[in-house]
Design a protein around this motif. Structure first.
Motif, PDB file in Angstrom:
ATOM      1  N   PRO A   1     -33.435 -84.426 -52.202  1.00  0.00           N
ATOM      2  CA  PRO A   1     -34.233 -85.180 -51.644  1.00  0.00           C
ATOM      3  C   PRO A   1     -35.646 -84.949 -51.675  1.00  0.00           C
ATOM      4  N   PRO A   2     -37.005 -86.083 -51.568  1.00  0.00           N
ATOM      5  CA  PRO A   2     -38.613 -85.445 -51.420  1.00  0.00           C
ATOM      6  C   PRO A   2     -38.792 -84.522 -50.000  1.00  0.00           C
ATOM      7  N   GLY A   3     -39.363 -84.237 -49.688  1.00  0.00           N
ATOM      8  CA  GLY A   3     -39.756 -83.522 -48.478  1.00  0.00           C
ATOM      9  C   GLY A   3     -38.458 -82.826 -48.218  1.00  0.00           C
ATOM     10  N   ALA A   4     -37.312 -82.331 -48.790  1.00  0.00           N
ATOM     11  CA  ALA A   4     -36.658 -81.581 -47.969  1.00  0.00           C
ATOM     12  C   ALA A   4     -36.360 -79.769 -48.120  1.00  0.00           C
ATOM     13  N   GLU A   5     -36.761 -79.398 -46.689  1.00  0.00           N
ATOM     14  CA  GLU A   5     -37.316 -78.069 -47.105  1.00  0.00           C
ATOM     15  C   GLU A   5     -35.735 -77.051 -46.183  1.00  0.00           C
TER      16      GLU A   5
ATOM     17  N   HIS B   1     -29.029 -76.756 -54.980  1.00  0.00           N
ATOM     18  CA  HIS B   1     -30.564 -76.588 -55.601  1.00  0.00           C
ATOM     19  C   HIS B   1     -31.690 -76.315 -54.615  1.00  0.00           C
ATOM     20  N   LEU B   2     -31.471 -76.577 -53.299  1.00  0.00           N
ATOM     21  CA  LEU B   2     -32.423 -76.057 -52.605  1.00  0.00           C
ATOM     22  C   LEU B   2     -32.608 -74.420 -52.716  1.00  0.00           C
ATOM     23  N   ARG B   3     -31.323 -73.935 -53.228  1.00  0.00           N
ATOM     24  CA  ARG B   3     -31.226 -72.147 -53.232  1.00  0.00           C
ATOM     25  C   ARG B   3     -32.081 -71.835 -54.453  1.00  0.00           C
ATOM     26  N   VAL B   4     -32.876 -73.282 -55.339  1.00  0.00           N
ATOM     27  CA  VAL B   4     -33.436 -72.413 -56.654  1.00  0.00           C
ATOM     28  C   VAL B   4     -35.139 -72.732 -56.030  1.00  0.00           C
ATOM     29  N   ALA B   5     -34.866 -73.746 -55.307  1.00  0.00           N
ATOM     30  CA  ALA B   5     -36.370 -73.735 -54.339  1.00  0.00           C
ATOM     31  C   ALA B   5     -36.990 -72.422 -53.418  1.00  0.00           C
ATOM     32  N   PHE B   6     -36.177 -72.232 -52.475  1.00  0.00           N
ATOM     33  CA  PHE B   6     -36.362 -71.005 -52.043  1.00  0.00           C
ATOM     34  C   PHE B   6     -36.931 -69.893 -52.459  1.00  0.00           C
ATOM     35  N   ASP B   7     -35.821 -69.510 -54.294  1.00  0.00           N
ATOM     36  CA  ASP B   7     -36.192 -68.626 -54.251  1.00  0.00           C
ATOM     37  C   ASP B   7     -37.903 -68.600 -55.323  1.00  0.00           C
ATOM     38  N   GLN B   8     -38.038 -69.878 -55.400  1.00  0.00           N
ATOM     39  CA  GLN B   8     -39.156 -70.291 -56.188  1.00  0.00           C
ATOM     40  C   GLN B   8     -40.447 -70.131 -54.683  1.00  0.00           C
ATOM     41  N   THR B   9     -40.434 -69.793 -54.074  1.00  0.00           N
ATOM     42  CA  THR B   9     -41.005 -69.615 -52.671  1.00  0.00           C
ATOM     43  C   THR B   9     -41.847 -67.606 -52.902  1.00  0.00           C
ATOM     44  N   GLN B  10     -40.891 -67.106 -53.733  1.00  0.00           N
ATOM     45  CA  GLN B  10     -40.921 -65.847 -54.295  1.00  0.00           C
ATOM     46  C   GLN B  10     -42.292 -65.315 -54.345  1.00  0.00           C
ATOM     47  N   ASP B  11     -43.699 -66.411 -55.224  1.00  0.00           N
ATOM     48  CA  ASP B  11     -45.192 -64.915 -55.260  1.00  0.00           C
ATOM     49  C   ASP B  11     -44.983 -65.842 -53.677  1.00  0.00           C
ATOM     50  N   GLN B  12     -45.256 -66.766 -53.506  1.00  0.00           N
ATOM     51  CA  GLN B  12     -46.341 -66.911 -51.975  1.00  0.00           C
ATOM     52  C   GLN B  12     -45.549 -65.624 -50.466  1.00  0.00           C
ATOM     53  N   VAL B  13     -43.985 -65.697 -50.648  1.00  0.00           N
ATOM     54  CA  VAL B  13     -43.382 -63.860 -49.944  1.00  0.00           C
ATOM     55  C   VAL B  13     -44.180 -62.900 -50.772  1.00  0.00           C
ATOM     56  N   GLN B  14     -44.323 -62.833 -51.646  1.00  0.00           N
ATOM     57  CA  GLN B  14     -44.836 -61.421 -52.057  1.00  0.00           C
ATOM     58  C   GLN B  14     -46.647 -61.393 -51.355  1.00  0.00           C
TER      59      GLN B  14
END
Length: 458
Positions: free
Chosen positions: A75-79, A91-104
């Protein structure tokens, strides 16, 4: 004693994007900052405003907001998990993994001593790259992870059938998954991968394998054999924080609640809550309400509005409201659970066995009735019902349905003064509670936990 024992630590926290994970991580953060340690907390941008009020030492805890990328089908804006229906959580787990660069980027500039994580199997590699230690801090009962340790070389090769058998060397215990369709379906959700996205089981297990130490929010007195088994299986330290429940609020119960509760004799009322994430289907919701009506006790039921209903009232069975007037109250909003469980009228807590609610029930004086929904809750319920014998579990049909008769029978079994089961669970619960609430126990556990962390730096 080496000098590091008195060092103030800097700990980064990166829980899964769900309030059921963020909140316990914050409770632990409060305990660390209370002792003068620093915490850097990484979480979705929009979640910060919802949890800031929980912070006790704002000068020692710093939030680092993350932008959660938009992923196909989310859903748009889902966090966080509460923004996402259960079938789309992968799909939220996919988005979670995509924060990896920010986290690093954030962690590379912070270089904390420790990074606490749970659903990010890629975190230990980042930690080791920057000279930090990765601590896999699980918010579920250790028994859940002990019953599912991988018995094959690769966690990916584990099947649902493998989970049905306790692993070799598992503590002699009654904590088992039963071969009911409903429980097997729960396991399948846990073990199922989603396209290229690894299953939840594989994700969590790689975190356990790659971390420097495992940490759990329990006491050895409560789940010792499972903690020892995990220590042995993963060949790494297992550190315990204790349950780290928030301090009971200094506030008093609002009149809206006391006006209702004071109508009933001591220990006669049944309280029920299943956590904000558990939305029931309308037919099951109605059947449960009829079960509370059938048991004959006064009740306060706090459940989310069922799927497809605009208000909780429109989901009531026909004639229900009139029949239970003055005896039963069904409420769809937020409830001050800790304070309600402490009220003298409440004699029984009906819980989904989410780990926080499980501890709140254990540390109360109420009889406990378990209605577990998800995999880790099922294991938690077995621990309390079959092993420790401090609670009863409502019997489900093979397909997971709970009949009104089944709920009513479980309630009467613990509320009827002449019932043998009621006496047994009350005695066992009181004995366990006394052990778990001994003076200063939680603070001792936290002090030892921090010493153990400091020891890992030597």
């Amino acid at each position: 004693m080496s000098n590091s024992r008195s060092t103030k630590l800097h700990v980064a926290m990166f829980p899964w994007f769900a309030f059921g994970h963020i909140t316990p991580y914050l409770h632990l953060s409060n305990k660390l900052t209370e002792r003068g340690h620093r915490v850097s907390f990484l979480l979705p941008k929009g979640a910060q405003a919802k949890v800031e009020h929980l912070i006790l030492y704002p000068n020692l805890i710093h939030f680092y907001p993350l932008l959660v990328p938009s992923v196909d089908r989310l859903p748009p804006g889902a966090e966080t998990a509460s923004d996402v229906p259960l079938p789309l959580r992968g799909h939220l787990r996919v988005a979670f993994d995509q924060t990896q660069d920010q986290v690093q980027t954030i962690l590379s500039s912070l270089k904390p001593d420790f990074i606490f994580f749970d659903f990010s199997p890629w975190m230990p590699a980042i930690a080791h790259q920057i000279g930090s230690k990765a601590i896999c801090y699980s918010i579920v009962t250790p028994a859940t992870q002990a019953v599912k340790v991988p018995t094959k070389e690769k966690p990916e090769d584990m099947t649902v059938e493998d989970f049905m058998q306790p692993p070799p060397g598992y503590p002699p215990s009654c904590v088992r998954i039963k071969s009911k369709d409903y429980e097997i379906a729960q396991l399948k959700v846990f073990a199922k991968s989603l396209g290229t996205e690894m299953s939840l089981y594989v994700r969590i297990t790689y975190g356990l394998i790659r971390s420097d130490a495992l940490a759990y929010r329990t006491y050895h007195e409560f789940e010792g054999p499972y903690c020892d088994y995990l220590r042995q299986h993963y060949a790494k330290p297992v550190l315990l924080t204790g349950p780290v429940l928030p301090e009971a609020p200094a506030t008093k119960l609002d009149e809206k609640w006391t006006n209702w509760l004071c109508n009933f004799k001591q220990g006669t009322e049944v309280y029920c809550a299943f956590g904000s994430q558990n939305k029931l289907q309308k037919d099951q919701f109605q059947e449960l309400l009829l079960g509370f009506e059938l048991c004959g006790q006064p009740f306060l039921v706090a459940l989310s509005t069922p799927d497809g209903c605009a208000t909780i009232e429109e989901a009531f069975p026909e004639g229900f409201e009139e029949r239970v007037k003055g005896r039963g109250w069904v409420y769809g909003g937020w409830v001050p659970q800790t304070l309600i469980l402490e009220h003298p009228s409440i004699g029984c807590s009906v819980t989904h066995c989410g780990y926080g609610s499980m501890w709140e029930s254990l540390l109360s004086d109420c009889q406990i009735v378990c209605v577990p929904h998800l995999g880790d809750q099922i294991v938690g319920a077995r621990l309390m019902v079959e092993e420790l014998k401090v609670a009863v579990e409502v019997e489900r049909e093979d397909n997971g349905w709970i009949s009104k008769e089944s709920l009513s029978k479980a309630l009467i079994s613990v509320m009827d003064e002449d019932s043998e089961i009621a006496g047994l669970v009350k005695y066992n619960h009181a004995k366990l509670k006394e052990e778990l609430t001994s003076e200063g126990m939680q603070e001792r556990y936290l002090d030892t936990f921090i010493q153990n962390l400091q020891g890992l730096m030597d």
